[in-house]
Write a protein that holds these residues in place. Structure first.
Motif, PDB file in Angstrom:
ATOM      1  N   SER A  18     -12.280  -1.615  -7.123  1.00  0.00           N
ATOM      2  CA  SER A  18     -12.895  -1.428  -5.813  1.00  0.00           C
ATOM      3  C   SER A  18     -11.966  -0.616  -4.915  1.00  0.00           C
ATOM      4  O   SER A  18     -10.765  -0.483  -5.197  1.00  0.00           O
ATOM      5  N   PRO A  19     -12.487  -0.064  -3.826  1.00  0.00           N
ATOM      6  CA  PRO A  19     -11.616   0.660  -2.888  1.00  0.00           C
ATOM      7  C   PRO A  19     -10.463  -0.204  -2.389  1.00  0.00           C
ATOM      8  O   PRO A  19      -9.339   0.292  -2.210  1.00  0.00           O
ATOM      9  N   GLU A  20     -10.721  -1.497  -2.169  1.00  0.00           N
ATOM     10  CA  GLU A  20      -9.664  -2.399  -1.707  1.00  0.00           C
ATOM     11  C   GLU A  20      -8.589  -2.555  -2.779  1.00  0.00           C
ATOM     12  O   GLU A  20      -7.389  -2.564  -2.474  1.00  0.00           O
ATOM     13  N   TRP A  21      -9.019  -2.687  -4.041  1.00  0.00           N
ATOM     14  CA  TRP A  21      -8.048  -2.820  -5.135  1.00  0.00           C
ATOM     15  C   TRP A  21      -7.245  -1.534  -5.292  1.00  0.00           C
ATOM     16  O   TRP A  21      -6.029  -1.572  -5.493  1.00  0.00           O
ATOM     17  N   ILE A  22      -7.907  -0.386  -5.202  1.00  0.00           N
ATOM     18  CA  ILE A  22      -7.216   0.896  -5.338  1.00  0.00           C
ATOM     19  C   ILE A  22      -6.180   1.062  -4.233  1.00  0.00           C
ATOM     20  O   ILE A  22      -5.064   1.536  -4.470  1.00  0.00           O
ATOM     21  N   SER A  23      -6.521   0.657  -3.011  1.00  0.00           N
ATOM     22  CA  SER A  23      -5.583   0.760  -1.891  1.00  0.00           C
ATOM     23  C   SER A  23      -4.364  -0.127  -2.129  1.00  0.00           C
ATOM     24  O   SER A  23      -3.219   0.298  -1.906  1.00  0.00           O
ATOM     25  N   ARG A  24      -4.596  -1.344  -2.592  1.00  0.00           N
ATOM     26  CA  ARG A  24      -3.480  -2.268  -2.849  1.00  0.00           C
ATOM     27  C   ARG A  24      -2.617  -1.766  -4.000  1.00  0.00           C
ATOM     28  O   ARG A  24      -1.375  -1.809  -3.924  1.00  0.00           O
ATOM     29  N   PHE A  25      -3.247  -1.283  -5.032  1.00  0.00           N
ATOM     30  CA  PHE A  25      -2.508  -0.735  -6.176  1.00  0.00           C
ATOM     31  C   PHE A  25      -1.640   0.445  -5.738  1.00  0.00           C
ATOM     32  O   PHE A  25      -0.478   0.563  -6.129  1.00  0.00           O
ATOM     33  N   THR A  26      -2.187   1.318  -4.910  1.00  0.00           N
ATOM     34  CA  THR A  26      -1.436   2.485  -4.439  1.00  0.00           C
ATOM     35  C   THR A  26      -0.237   2.051  -3.602  1.00  0.00           C
ATOM     36  O   THR A  26       0.847   2.633  -3.714  1.00  0.00           O
ATOM     37  N   THR A  27      -0.418   1.033  -2.783  1.00  0.00           N
ATOM     38  CA  THR A  27       0.691   0.518  -1.981  1.00  0.00           C
ATOM     39  C   THR A  27       1.833   0.041  -2.872  1.00  0.00           C
ATOM     40  O   THR A  27       3.008   0.353  -2.632  1.00  0.00           O
ATOM     41  N   LEU A  28       1.494  -0.713  -3.911  1.00  0.00           N
ATOM     42  CA  LEU A  28       2.524  -1.217  -4.827  1.00  0.00           C
ATOM     43  C   LEU A  28       3.172  -0.088  -5.609  1.00  0.00           C
ATOM     44  O   LEU A  28       4.380  -0.126  -5.892  1.00  0.00           O
ATOM     45  N   LEU A  29       2.388   0.925  -5.960  1.00  0.00           N
ATOM     46  CA  LEU A  29       2.935   2.050  -6.713  1.00  0.00           C
ATOM     47  C   LEU A  29       3.886   2.878  -5.850  1.00  0.00           C
ATOM     48  O   LEU A  29       4.926   3.360  -6.336  1.00  0.00           O
ATOM     49  N   LEU A  30       3.557   3.045  -4.575  1.00  0.00           N
ATOM     50  CA  LEU A  30       4.353   3.881  -3.689  1.00  0.00           C
ATOM     51  C   LEU A  30       5.631   3.200  -3.206  1.00  0.00           C
ATOM     52  O   LEU A  30       6.583   3.890  -2.829  1.00  0.00           O
ATOM     53  N   ALA A  31       5.657   1.873  -3.199  1.00  0.00           N
ATOM     54  CA  ALA A  31       6.800   1.158  -2.623  1.00  0.00           C
ATOM     55  C   ALA A  31       8.139   1.586  -3.221  1.00  0.00           C
ATOM     56  O   ALA A  31       9.063   1.944  -2.483  1.00  0.00           O
TER      57      ALA A  31
END
Length: 206
Positions: free
Chosen positions: A185-198
């Motif tokens: 979902s868009p919410e999951w993609i946003s959270r995944f991107t946050t963890l990837l970028l950290a």
């Protein structure tokens, strides 16, 4: 010496026929699986002669790999102004691709069979996996040009980083959608991107 630039003799390949064959291959995989897929069935579905099919793809392995590879070739990464936006956009494209039943069936069948066939595994890597690392290269280059990421100082380390980033994104999305059966979902993609970028952001700050 032979002029390798000279055009081949015989009838030219038809792009429409190629597309029909590859689409028929994915449809046959979705309906029958790897074991039930036959070159004859694909030819019938595509409306071409078996000789036409074999002239283009001598084996089922080559045919299935190309039928899947062409789907991934449609993925693209655009410079949307930030690394976050670029990652979210390409992950969303990938998720949409994996949400298609034919894509799911083709990928699962291909991955399962490649575990038993080293030659097929190499072909999957060469035709599907390695070419798609261009998306990571393009995304990193755009982020570096914007100053979001530091420039690459060591080519070997840069290649290793690209491999890890690609494996992380592809592996996570594929596991969620094909193994766990959960939507991206868009919410999951946003959270995944946050963890990837950290970690990338932390390294850049240091």
């Amino acid at each position: 010496m032979t002029d390798i630039s000279a055009p081949r003799k015989g009838r030219p390949r038809s792009a429409d026929a190629d597309q029909a064959i590859l689409a028929a291959t994915r449809a046959a995989l979705a309906e029958h699986g790897w074991g039930g897929l036959t070159m004859g069935d694909v030819a019938t579905r595509a409306g071409v002669a078996k000789t036409t099919l074999y002239r283009r793809w001598p084996s089922k392995n080559e045919l299935v790999v190309d039928a899947v590879a062409i789907l991934f070739d449609e993925l693209e990464i655009a410079d949307l102004g930030s690394l976050r936006a670029d990652i979210e956009a390409v992950v969303s494209q990938f998720a949409d691709l994996l949400a298609q039943p034919e894509s799911q069936a083709a990928l699962l069948a291909l991955f399962a069979e490649s575990c038993r066939d080293p030659a097929l595994r190499r072909r999957v890597r060469d035709a599907i996996i390695d070419p798609q690392k261009r998306l990571v290269h393009q995304g990193r280059a755009a982020a570096q040009a914007r100053g979001e990421l530091p420039p690459d100082l060591d080519p070997a380390e840069a290649r290793a980083d690209v491999d890890i980033i690609f494996d992380t994104i592809a592996g996570t999305v594929e596991h969620r959608m094909l193994i766990s059966g959960e939507p991206a979902s868009p919410e999951w993609i946003s959270r995944f991107t946050t963890l990837l970028l950290a970690p990338l952001t932390a390294l850049h700050i240091q």
